[in-house]
Design a protein around this motif. Structure first.
Motif, PDB file in Angstrom:
ATOM      1  N   PHE A 199       0.835  -1.147   0.002  1.00 28.70           N
ATOM      2  CA  PHE A 199      -0.075  -0.077  -0.030  1.00 28.70           C
ATOM      3  C   PHE A 199       0.854   1.252  -0.081  1.00 28.70           C
ATOM      4  N   LEU A 200       1.980   1.227   0.678  1.00 30.38           N
ATOM      5  CA  LEU A 200       2.669   2.433   0.817  1.00 30.38           C
ATOM      6  C   LEU A 200       3.607   2.695  -0.451  1.00 30.38           C
ATOM      7  N   PHE A 201       4.063   1.562  -1.215  1.00 29.04           N
ATOM      8  CA  PHE A 201       4.536   1.611  -2.595  1.00 29.04           C
ATOM      9  C   PHE A 201       3.534   1.956  -3.465  1.00 29.04           C
ATOM     10  N   LEU A 202       2.458   1.548  -3.514  1.00 28.22           N
ATOM     11  CA  LEU A 202       1.285   1.915  -4.345  1.00 28.22           C
ATOM     12  C   LEU A 202       1.001   3.364  -4.391  1.00 28.22           C
ATOM     13  N   LYS A 203       1.029   3.986  -3.182  1.00 25.55           N
ATOM     14  CA  LYS A 203       0.507   5.537  -2.907  1.00 25.55           C
ATOM     15  C   LYS A 203       1.820   6.409  -3.670  1.00 25.55           C
ATOM     16  N   ASP A 204       3.122   5.641  -3.346  1.00 22.11           N
ATOM     17  CA  ASP A 204       4.246   6.653  -3.721  1.00 22.11           C
ATOM     18  C   ASP A 204       4.578   6.339  -5.215  1.00 22.11           C
ATOM     19  N   GLY A 205       3.901   5.412  -5.952  1.00 22.77           N
ATOM     20  CA  GLY A 205       4.186   5.075  -7.329  1.00 22.77           C
ATOM     21  C   GLY A 205       5.584   4.115  -7.478  1.00 22.77           C
ATOM     22  N   LYS A 206       5.788   3.500  -6.392  1.00 19.99           N
ATOM     23  CA  LYS A 206       7.278   2.738  -6.447  1.00 19.99           C
ATOM     24  C   LYS A 206       7.081   1.384  -6.980  1.00 19.99           C
TER      25      LYS A 206
END
Length: 415
Positions: A199-206
């Protein structure tokens, strides 16, 4: 079956209603499509590593779910699209591979509905409590862990209702045990950490981190799956071997294993006592009662013999009421003493059986032949067995209920 179909479809249409009344896809179209492709690809790849447990006519699927991270990123509508795409991919693959169950099509709707419903509840709770948990150390992770646990319990409750509908749940306690089934906190933690990072990576587009995490997760689970399959295969081989070498009536080793073990003992060169034991007048027991009673006597005889042996000794059922023993790590005097104790223990004991609706007590005796010798090239275990069998015959001819023994080291006979 109709009630089951209604229940499965009601879950699906409930999930449709949730999607309809919730907001549209939260993420922008490009990010969502990329997430949908990545999640669909790795979930489909990961599918073959999932473990299935059969409860009655229903297959229960165990495996890590990425739904929580996707619904937090895209909302219930986004998860519904993913679940529909993924579940029908699995359905068509299983149909193509001829692995599908007869109920597979309706099970697909059940899976879509149950996963969207349980994770939608988790999504709304996350939206409500997220700001409150931000004030706690590791509050984000604590909240995710709690939501993972809740989703699992809700999924268990939904499946429990299905079992009740199918008539496969027998008691309330069984139902509670199923909902809170043996899934470790480590498993919940793994799901929470994986979904939290996604979820954190999705939010930041990583996207590189997202793909790397999926690949790492796949490799780790592939390793665990391979090890579990290896262990399972070994357990199954051991089980089949035990079945092949075990006498079904008495639970002791059978004649096949006796032949195998004698071939192995032929190579040891040790001093060993071969004993052939036989129940006296066993035909009279079968004639006076029946074969079921005779079986009980044989079981009692085997259990009695086994109770006198050590872990190094072997007991085989070599015939109907005949048993063969291999006595190890004893000298001749100790072997004779042990067999005499067996003889007395059997004669002074009895077995209770049911016959014609009544409990009967049956006493019996046994005869023994013991040949003690050193395993060598001149006298194999097979020849020693023949010697012991001849000594048993001698005990029978001398009146039964006795031991005939021969010390092959000294050629000294004791009757």
């Amino acid at each position: 079956m109709l009630k089951t179909r209604i229940y499965e479809l009601s879950l699906f249409f409930t999930s449709v209603a949730i999607v309809f009344f919730s907001s549209n896809i939260l993420a922008d179209n490009t990010s969502f499509i990329m997430a949908l492709i990545v999640f669909w690809f790795f979930s489909s790849l990961y599918f073959r590593l999932r473990v299935f447990f059969k409860n009655g006519n229903t297959n229960i699927e165990y495996g890590i779910s990425y739904d929580l991270s996707l619904i937090l990123f895209a909302g219930p509508f986004g998860l519904f699209i993913f679940e529909t795409l993924y579940r029908f991919t699995v359905y068509f693959y299983r149909k193509w591979a001829k692995m599908a169950d007869p109920n597979e099509f309706f099970d697909t709707f059940y899976n879509i509905g149950s996963f969207v419903i349980t994770h939608s509840i988790a999504y709304f709770l996350f939206q409500h409590f997220y700001s409150s948990f931000q004030s706690f150390p590791f509050g984000y992770w604590i909240l995710l862990f709690g939501l993972v646990c809740l989703s699992s319990y809700l999924s268990g409750a939904i499946m429990l209702i299905l079992f009740v509908t199918l008539g496969e749940q027998k008691s309330f306690k069984e139902g509670i045990d199923f909902i809170f089934r043996d899934i470790s906190l480590l498993d919940y933690g793994k799901v929470a950490i994986t979904n939290g990072l996604l979820f954190l990576f999705l939010k930041d587009g990583k996207w590189e981190m997202i793909i790397s995490l999926f690949i790492l997760n796949y490799i780790v689970n592939l390793s665990f799956y391979s090890k579990s399959q290896s262990i399972q295969n070994k357990l199954e081989r051991d089980q089949f071997e035990q079945m092949a070498y075990t006498d079904f009536l008495t639970g002791v080793f059978n004649r096949t294993f006796m032949d195998k073990k004698m071939a192995e003992l032929n190579q040891t060169g040790e001093d060993i006592g071969i004993v052939v034991a036989d129940i006296d007048k066993f035909k009279g027991i079968n004639d006076n009662y029946n074969h079921a009673v005779g079986d009980k006597v044989i079981q009692h005889f085997a259990s009695t013999l086994k109770s006198y042996l050590s872990q190094e000794d072997y007991l085989f059922r070599s015939g109907g009421e005949e048993f063969t023993l291999c006595l190890r790590n004893r000298n001749y005097t100790q072997a004779v003493d042990l067999i005499n104790r067996m003889l007395g223990g059997i004669a002074n004991n009895s077995v209770q059986v049911e016959y014609n609706g009544e409990i009967r007590t049956i006493s019996y005796t046994a005869s023994f032949g013991l040949y003690f010798y050193k395993v060598n090239d001149h006298t194999s275990m097979e020849k020693a067995y023949i010697q012991a069998d001849e000594l048993l015959l001698q005990s029978k001819q001398l009146g039964k209920n006795q031991v005939s023994a021969l010390n092959g080291l000294l050629n000294k006979k004791v009757v």
